[in-house]
Design an enzyme around this catalytic site. Structure first.
Site, PDB file in Angstrom:
ATOM      1  CG  HIS A  25     -29.532  17.305  20.000  1.00 54.90           C
ATOM      2  ND1 HIS A  25     -28.945  16.377  20.848  1.00 54.90           N
ATOM      3  CD2 HIS A  25     -29.818  16.633  18.857  1.00 54.90           C
ATOM      4  CE1 HIS A  25     -28.880  15.209  20.241  1.00 54.90           C
ATOM      5  NE2 HIS A  25     -29.404  15.327  19.038  1.00 54.90           N
ATOM      6  CE1 TYR A 287     -28.241  18.379  11.588  1.00 51.70           C
ATOM      7  CE2 TYR A 287     -26.161  19.325  12.262  1.00 51.70           C
ATOM      8  CZ  TYR A 287     -27.061  18.290  12.280  1.00 51.70           C
ATOM      9  OH  TYR A 287     -26.779  17.159  12.988  1.00 51.70           O
TER      10      TYR A 287
END
Length: 298
Positions: A25, A287
């Protein structure tokens, strides 16, 4: 436990290394938004942002690729991440209903199947088939990705959060739920229609049609529905409520600041807890490793 460094290394091999960008992304844009709860969730969770008063939010739309220069046309997985600001809690979703792997270790195996052999080669196709054969629970996700429609706009896509969460009600009752963002209308194009789209086309298109709205649909699990496996959808006849409306208003004033932010689905607020889904729990580590590399300019 699967090492998050190894997982992020494998993700980098999918699109190459692009310093300062997310490993997936990479190309995205953030928007100011307001979420207005319907009040229907108040009987099932004490989460403040799902009660009665509107709350500000930040929304990030993105193409799933780790290469920010990838063209926007054609079928692709795309993301919608929402950061509710009062209190802060994140909801991360994709335009496919299920995830491709049931555990972090299997996600690493899948990523290796997609990267260890040359792109477009028979060897890579064989590796992917071997992965699906060894992990038949992933078949649904691969089928969804292969048949995903091309959207007219980010405003005309349905997005699923994929994982189960636990709602804790004012009476202390705990219920498993899944989230889905429903657009005001679903509109699709063909791959041929979009073949010439440059990188970021859908982000530019969205700005031309703002404001847009989505409704937050919440599905409740049945007694036998799996809560620990994001590759498995729950039956469509399970009870649902409309928890509220999200209005995306305009691009944020400080795009650089918000695009550096982490949208972490494990960042929860009182009244919402993690389920027993191991992939959901693992996202925090992956993350964090990705953010560490971005912050270092790697």
């Amino acid at each position: 436990m699967t090492d998050p460094v190894t997982v992020v290394d494998a993700m980098e091999r999918m699109s190459g290394r692009h310093p300062g960008f997310r490993r997936a992304h990479a190309l995205g844009r953030c928007y100011d938004a307001v979420f207005t709860p319907s009040g229907a969730a108040a009987a099932y969770t004490t989460a403040v942002h799902l009660q009665g008063s509107p709350t500000p939010a930040i929304v990030r739309y993105s193409n799933t690729a780790g290469d920010p220069s990838q063209p926007d046309g054609g079928a692709a997985v795309r993301g919608m991440s929402v950061k509710f600001l009062s209190p802060e809690t994140d909801l991360v979703s994709l335009n496919v209903p299920v995830f491709m792997a049931s555990t972090p270790a299997k996600f690493l195996d899948m990523t290796r199947a997609l990267t260890d052999k040359p792109s477009g080669s028979t060897e890579r196709a064989d590796a992917v088939i071997a992965f699906i054969t060894a992990n038949p629970e992933s078949t649904h996700a691969f089928q969804e990705a292969a048949t995903i429609p091309v959207p007219e706009s980010y405003a005309t896509i349905r997005f699923w959060a994929q994982h189960a969460f636990v709602w804790v009600g004012p009476d202390g009752v705990r219920r498993f739920v899944r989230y889905r963002w429903e657009p005001a209308s679903l509109r699709h194009l063909t791959a041929e229609d979009t073949a010439e789209w440059p990188p970021g086309h859908l982000l530019d298109e969205l700005e031309d049609r703002l404001p847009v709205t989505f409704s937050l649909r919440v599905q409740f699990a049945g007694p036998e529905d799996p809560t620990n496996d994001p590759t498995q959808a729950w039956p469509a006849d399970r009870p649902e409520i409309d928890a509220g409306t999200l209005e995306i208003v305009k691009p944020v004033a400080d795009q650089e600041f918000w695009d550096r932010s982490v949208f972490d689905p494990t960042r929860l607020t009182d009244g919402i807890e993690l389920s027993d889904d191991p992939v959901l729990a693992y996202r925090k580590q992956a993350y964090a490793e990705g953010h560490r590399r971005r912050a270092a300019g790697a």
